[in-house]
Scaffold this motif. Structure first.
Motif, short mmCIF file in Angstrom:
data_model
loop_
_atom_site.label_atom_id
_atom_site.label_comp_id
_atom_site.label_asym_id
_atom_site.label_seq_id
_atom_site.Cartn_x
_atom_site.Cartn_y
_atom_site.Cartn_z
N MET A 188 48.63 29.23 26.89
CA MET A 188 48.16 28.59 25.66
C MET A 188 49.21 27.63 25.13
O MET A 188 48.89 26.50 24.72
CB MET A 188 47.83 29.63 24.58
CG MET A 188 47.29 28.97 23.31
SD MET A 188 47.00 30.10 21.96
CE MET A 188 48.66 30.44 21.43
N LEU A 189 50.47 28.02 25.15
CA LEU A 189 51.54 27.15 24.69
C LEU A 189 51.62 25.90 25.57
O LEU A 189 51.78 24.79 25.06
CB LEU A 189 52.88 27.89 24.69
CG LEU A 189 54.10 27.08 24.26
CD1 LEU A 189 53.90 26.49 22.86
CD2 LEU A 189 55.35 27.94 24.31
N THR A 236 59.94 11.60 23.00
CA THR A 236 61.23 11.55 22.31
C THR A 236 61.53 12.82 21.52
O THR A 236 62.68 13.07 21.18
CB THR A 236 61.30 10.33 21.36
OG1 THR A 236 60.23 10.41 20.42
CG2 THR A 236 61.22 9.03 22.15
N ALA A 237 60.48 13.58 21.20
CA ALA A 237 60.70 14.83 20.46
C ALA A 237 59.54 15.78 20.73
O ALA A 237 58.40 15.36 20.90
CB ALA A 237 60.80 14.56 18.96
N LEU A 238 59.89 17.04 20.75
CA LEU A 238 58.89 18.09 20.90
C LEU A 238 59.32 19.25 20.02
O LEU A 238 60.41 19.79 20.17
CB LEU A 238 58.80 18.55 22.36
CG LEU A 238 57.79 19.63 22.68
CD1 LEU A 238 56.37 19.14 22.40
CD2 LEU A 238 57.92 20.06 24.13
N VAL A 239 58.46 19.61 19.05
CA VAL A 239 58.76 20.69 18.13
C VAL A 239 57.74 21.80 18.36
O VAL A 239 56.54 21.56 18.32
CB VAL A 239 58.70 20.21 16.66
CG1 VAL A 239 58.95 21.37 15.70
CG2 VAL A 239 59.70 19.08 16.43
N ILE A 240 58.24 23.00 18.60
CA ILE A 240 57.38 24.16 18.81
C ILE A 240 57.77 25.21 17.78
O ILE A 240 58.93 25.66 17.74
CB ILE A 240 57.54 24.72 20.23
CG1 ILE A 240 57.17 23.65 21.26
CG2 ILE A 240 56.68 25.97 20.41
CD1 ILE A 240 57.45 24.04 22.70
N GLN A 241 56.82 25.57 16.93
CA GLN A 241 57.08 26.60 15.93
C GLN A 241 57.22 27.97 16.62
O GLN A 241 56.51 28.24 17.59
CB GLN A 241 55.95 26.64 14.90
CG GLN A 241 55.78 25.36 14.12
CD GLN A 241 57.02 24.98 13.34
OE1 GLN A 241 57.69 25.82 12.75
NE2 GLN A 241 57.35 23.70 13.36
N PRO A 242 58.11 28.81 16.15
CA PRO A 242 58.34 30.11 16.79
C PRO A 242 57.07 30.96 16.93
O PRO A 242 56.91 31.66 17.93
CB PRO A 242 59.35 30.80 15.87
CG PRO A 242 60.05 29.68 15.17
CD PRO A 242 59.03 28.59 15.03
N ASP A 243 56.16 30.87 15.97
CA ASP A 243 54.97 31.70 16.06
C ASP A 243 54.00 31.23 17.15
O ASP A 243 53.03 31.92 17.47
CB ASP A 243 54.24 31.81 14.71
CG ASP A 243 53.90 30.46 14.11
OD1 ASP A 243 54.59 29.48 14.40
OD2 ASP A 243 52.93 30.41 13.33
N GLY A 268 47.13 22.74 17.31
CA GLY A 268 47.24 24.17 17.04
C GLY A 268 47.61 24.47 15.61
O GLY A 268 48.39 25.39 15.35
N GLY A 269 47.09 23.67 14.69
CA GLY A 269 47.43 23.89 13.29
C GLY A 269 48.86 23.53 12.97
O GLY A 269 49.44 24.04 12.00
N GLY A 270 49.45 22.66 13.77
CA GLY A 270 50.82 22.21 13.51
C GLY A 270 51.89 23.01 14.22
O GLY A 270 53.08 22.79 13.98
N VAL A 271 51.51 23.93 15.10
CA VAL A 271 52.53 24.75 15.77
C VAL A 271 53.25 23.98 16.87
O VAL A 271 54.36 24.34 17.25
CB VAL A 271 51.95 26.08 16.33
CG1 VAL A 271 51.47 26.97 15.20
CG2 VAL A 271 50.86 25.83 17.35
N VAL A 272 52.62 22.91 17.38
CA VAL A 272 53.27 22.06 18.38
C VAL A 272 53.11 20.61 17.95
O VAL A 272 52.02 20.16 17.63
CB VAL A 272 52.64 22.26 19.79
CG1 VAL A 272 53.26 21.28 20.79
CG2 VAL A 272 52.82 23.69 20.27
N GLN A 273 54.24 19.90 17.91
CA GLN A 273 54.23 18.49 17.55
C GLN A 273 55.00 17.72 18.61
O GLN A 273 56.12 18.09 18.95
CB GLN A 273 54.85 18.24 16.18
CG GLN A 273 54.81 16.78 15.79
CD GLN A 273 55.40 16.52 14.41
OE1 GLN A 273 55.93 17.42 13.76
NE2 GLN A 273 55.32 15.28 13.96
N ALA A 274 54.37 16.64 19.10
CA ALA A 274 55.01 15.77 20.09
C ALA A 274 55.15 14.37 19.51
O ALA A 274 54.27 13.89 18.80
CB ALA A 274 54.18 15.72 21.36
#
Length: 120
Positions: A84-85, A68-75, A53-59
């Motif tokens: 979609m998320l 071990t990690a999940l990063v979700i950008q606020p937008d 998603g253009g870097g909005v979600v990183q696993a």
């Protein structure tokens, strides 16, 4: 009597050579097992990340296939489009897991020479 055969000793010569070859093969297999265990440990201690998603979600997963990690950008958070998320999270996790699988397969192929060994 057959050539090379004696009543006392059986066929001569071949037994020692066969035993030596068997010992060498066992030693090679033991070395291969040790190398495989080391390679597996190295991969298990590695991290694999994927973003979607253009870097909005990183696993990020480890070689043991644990998230071990999940990063979700606020937008990326849209209360009107939760599906979609969810899809983005699933895609990122699956891609990171594929990277871990590929690394393990590649590591094992390097040791086994491409032999298909179940469980590795």
């Amino acid at each position: 009597m057959a050539k090379g055969y004696s009543a006392r000793g059986g066929f001569s010569g071949g037994n020692n050579n066969m035993m030596r070859q068997q010992q060498q093969m066992q030693q090679k297999l033991m070395r291969m097992q040790q190398e495989m265990a080391k390679a597996q440990e190295d991969v298990e201690n590695s991290s694999f990340s994927a973003s979607v998603g253009g870097g909005v979600v990183q696993a990020t997963v480890n070689g043991k296939k644990e998230l071990t990690a999940l990063v979700i950008q606020p937008d990326a958070v849209d209360p009107n489009d939760v599906e979609m998320l969810q899809d983005l999270v699933i895609s990122a996790v699956n891609e990171a897991l594929r990277q871990a699988d590929t690394a393990m397969e590649s590591s094992m192929k390097g040791i086994t020479g491409g032999l298909n060994i179940p469980g590795f």
